[in-house]
Design a protein around this motif. Structure first.
Motif, mmCIF file in Angstrom:
data_model
loop_
_atom_site.group_PDB
_atom_site.id
_atom_site.type_symbol
_atom_site.label_atom_id
_atom_site.label_comp_id
_atom_site.label_asym_id
_atom_site.label_seq_id
_atom_site.Cartn_x
_atom_site.Cartn_y
_atom_site.Cartn_z
ATOM 1 N N MET A 176 0.822 -1.209 0.000
ATOM 2 C CA MET A 176 0.000 0.000 0.000
ATOM 3 C C MET A 176 0.857 1.261 0.000
ATOM 4 O O MET A 176 0.481 2.289 -0.557
ATOM 5 N N MET A 177 2.040 1.175 0.626
ATOM 6 C CA MET A 177 2.951 2.322 0.620
ATOM 7 C C MET A 177 3.373 2.639 -0.810
ATOM 8 O O MET A 177 3.368 3.792 -1.235
ATOM 9 N N ARG B 244 1.757 1.834 -3.476
ATOM 10 C CA ARG B 244 0.577 2.284 -4.198
ATOM 11 C C ARG B 244 0.311 3.777 -3.950
ATOM 12 O O ARG B 244 0.077 4.533 -4.875
ATOM 13 N N ASP B 245 0.395 4.184 -2.678
ATOM 14 C CA ASP B 245 -0.037 5.536 -2.337
ATOM 15 C C ASP B 245 1.024 6.597 -2.614
ATOM 16 O O ASP B 245 0.699 7.733 -2.951
ATOM 17 N N ALA C 21 7.679 5.842 0.157
ATOM 18 C CA ALA C 21 7.911 4.455 0.552
ATOM 19 C C ALA C 21 9.390 4.112 0.445
ATOM 20 O O ALA C 21 9.976 3.502 1.337
#
Ligand SMILES: Nc1ncnc2c1ncn2[C@@H]1O[C@H](COP(=O)(O)OP(=O)(O)OP(=O)(O)O)[C@@H](O)[C@H]1O
Ligand SMILES: [Mg+2]
Lengths: 360, 271
Positions: free
Chosen positions: A213-214, A216-217, A222
């Protein structure tokens, strides 16, 4: 109303981090599992199990696979159908090469092959993003389809070009092949899907899921927090393709019974993609909702006229249900672009705060 | 100008304080644009070091060089006595450098709690097997790190937004969550890129308090980019001033404030 967490105090972090921290959710899940594991096997017809429940579970699992990649790791893919194919062909080759190997082991191993192929076709994700990445996965789709047709070894040089599922037993009970009853096949798939969903939920809430998710966001942040994009992206591809592969193997071995390359074509990739989008990106519940919406609803729609003794042509019914589904998809996407799962969540949130909508 | 800055630099390093990071003759260009030209300065262990300068002076680029996101064409960076020409961002992270961003760069789809937990990524070791089962070691690990994260949440006074998705939080709180995320890495060197930009007075006071407490309680060395001169004068032990990619002054806040170059380039224009 009834959906309240008032009075449910968490005294440890472990309780607070539970998969379903709210008691009503746990009860709800328990009821669903009870229906799936007890009520359906006892009361459902063979038709219901083999034409509705089994495909529903297979597609749910494939949708989980794609959702991990797309909804959690943010990498677009149009190759789901082909990755399912890799799992199915691997399963077929393994079980015909080693007939004595337990079908459970074969099934779990076949996912490894699609995971490996997924990693290879995930490599471009290190350089390109979004739609461009989707195009490279499209290349995977066509290349793999080509392999399924041209490499005769994959289907043991059958004249039909199809893979025919042999009979395999667990403890003397036939679970695949013509002798396997819908009930045994349903129970087997149900167990696999339940366990794999639980595993996915666990991985997604831990360090590995967070690293996806890191990326992705905010991939830059990240990386500056010690996540290696290479590891995060490729592990997402591997994990996701593993799920798709197992779903593909289940599809052929426990549902279709035999399959040709058409079972893994681009239409199936899109079908799964729609399920993920309608259900909700980044939600496991959404995968089941999406699969139900896209697969179960049309079946029910088609059954409605005969229930009212209306005699419509099958083709007409097919068209009507396509239209209705299409309209519903547009309707839901306008109401909530984040999918059914978000709609469900908003509903629950409203219930929690009712009748004080401004309290949080 | 160089006379004062050099004496300050040598004084600091002979006063028993040790140098944590030193930037030596770093030059960074983007095509024709010279973002940083031949800059040297150092950061001592335990200090709050401000980097100031007008817009486009090269401050953010400097931070990007320090944590390995940009690779300078010339010069080198020594961190904890080790010199690396090309450092990867994750190497910087694992050797104890954390940062916040000028434009908030939170993980917008995740909750406050998960954002800060993500700062613990490097410290969590359990592999896929245990994660998948989520029992035993992986669960234990998750709970231990949660406890540390809760300390940060208390410290930053953001317990009320623990479970909220960060995307919807007001800007001031987002900046705070981002600081929390960087703190979760337990960094030795924390790079803050304009942590107070766009905040009102009260929010700035809160943030200043966090920075000071972080420095004194956790012993974290801090490099701070900030446009608000009042904040810089109050917080910083030493200040380096950049203008058009060049270093024009380096010293204590008082020295910098009275430096003619700085007044001309920056304070003179501002006040
Ligand atoms: N990725 C990049 N590509 C091209 N030029 C860049 C890049 N990053 C920075 N620059 C240029 O380098 C110079 C310094 O930019 P930098 O962002 O470091 O300034 P700054 O001091 O942080 O300014 P501000 O106070 O506005 O944040 C500017 O001229 C900018 O246009
Ligand atoms: Mg900047």
């Amino acid at each position: 109303m009834l959906y309240r967490e008032a009075g449910q105090f968490k005294t440890t972090y472990a309780d607070d981090q539970a998969l379903l921290p709210i008691a009503q959710d746990r009860i709800g899940l328990f009821i669903i599992l009870a229906i799936a594991f007890v009520a359906l096997p006892l009361f459902a017809s063979e038709f219901f199990l083999s034409s509705i429940m089994i495909p529903f579970l297979v597609f749910s699992l494939a949708a989980i696979g794609l959702n991990i990649l797309m909804g959690y790791a943010g990498q677009l893919s149009l190759g789901t159908g082909a990755f399912m194919g890799v799992g199915a062909y691997a399963c077929y080759k393994l079980t015909t090469l080693y007939p004595d190997m337990s079908i459970i082991v074969v099934l779990l191993l076949s996912g490894v092959f699609s995971a490996a192929i997924g990693v290879v076709f995930g490599l471009p994700s290190l350089r390109i993003k979004g739609l461009y990445l989707a195009i490279t996965t499209l290349a995977a789709q066509f290349f793999l389809e080509w392999c399924f047709i041209r490499i005769g070894w994959l289907y043991n040089y059958n004249d039909s070009g199809a893979i025919e599922v042999p009979t395999r037993t667990i403890l003397g009970l036939a679970v695949t092949g013509p002798q396997a009853t819908p009930l045994t096949r349903y129970m087997f798939i149900l167990c696999v899907v339940t366990i794999m969903t639980l595993i996915a939920a666990n991985v997604l809430r831990g360090r590995i899921g967070r690293s996806w998710m890191m990326i992705r966001d905010m991939d830059i942040a990240a990386e500056l927090m010690g996540i290696k994009p290479l590891n995060a992206k490729l592990s997402a591809f591997a994990f996701s393709s593993y799920y798709c592969g197992v779903a593909g193997a289940l599809m052929v071995f426990f549902w279709l019974g035999s399959a040709e390359v058409e079972a893994f074509d681009i239409n199936h990739s899109f079908l799964i993609l729609f399920m993920v989008i309608i259900g909700g990106m980044g939600s496991l519940t959404g995968c089941f909702m999406g699969a139900a919406f896209i697969w179960v609803l049309p079946v029910i729609l088609r059954a409605i006229p005969s229930a009212f003794d209306l005699n419509l042509l099958a083709a007409t019914m097919e068209h009507i249900s396509s239209i209705v589904i299409g309209v519903l998809i547009i309707f839901f996407l306008i109401v909530e672009p984040h999918g059914l799962a978000r709609l469900w969540q908003i509903g629950k949130e409203k219930l929690r705060t009712w009748p004080f909508p401004y309290a949080t | 100008m160089s006379a004062t800055s050099e004496t300050v630099a040598t004084q600091a390093s002979t006063n028993g304080t040790s140098v944590l990071l030193s930037v030596d003759n770093v030059t960074l260009t983007f095509g024709g644009v010279k973002a940083i030209s031949d800059i040297s300065f150092n950061i001592n262990k335990g200090e709050i070091r401000a980097i100031i300068g007008p817009n486009g002076a090269g401050k953010t680029s400097m931070l990007n060089v320090i944590n390995g996101f940009y690779h300078p064409q010339k010069g080198q960076i020594s961190y904890k006595g080790k010199t690396r020409r090309r450092m990867k961002p994750y190497q910087a992270a694992s050797s104890g450098i954390a940062r916040t961003f000028q434009n908030v760069a939170l993980f917008s789809g995740m909750s406050t709690l998960d954002n800060i937990m993500s700062g613990r990524s490097l410290k969590m070791k359990r592999g896929l097997f245990w994660q998948a089962l989520h029992v035993g070691p992986a669960r234990q690990e998750e709970i231990e790190h949660r406890a540390y994260v809760e300390k940060i949440i208390d410290f930053l006074e953001i317990a009320h937004i623990r479970k909220q998705p960060v995307g919807k939080l007001p800007y001031g709180l987002q900046k705070r969550v981002e600081l929390g995320r960087a703190m979760a890495m337990e960094p030795e060197l924390l790079l803050l890129d304009e942590p107070m930009a766009g905040m009102n007075l009260e929010e700035k006071e809160d943030m200043s308090r966090f920075v000071l407490d972080l420095n004194s309680e956790f012993g974290t060395t801090i490099a701070l980019i900030e446009h608000d001169m009042g904040v810089v004068m109050d917080l910083a032990d030493r200040v380096v001033v950049l203008d058009y990619g060049q270093k024009i002054a380096d010293g204590t806040p008082a020295e910098v404030q009275s430096n003619q170059n700085v007044i001309d380039a920056y304070l003179g224009v501002a006040s």
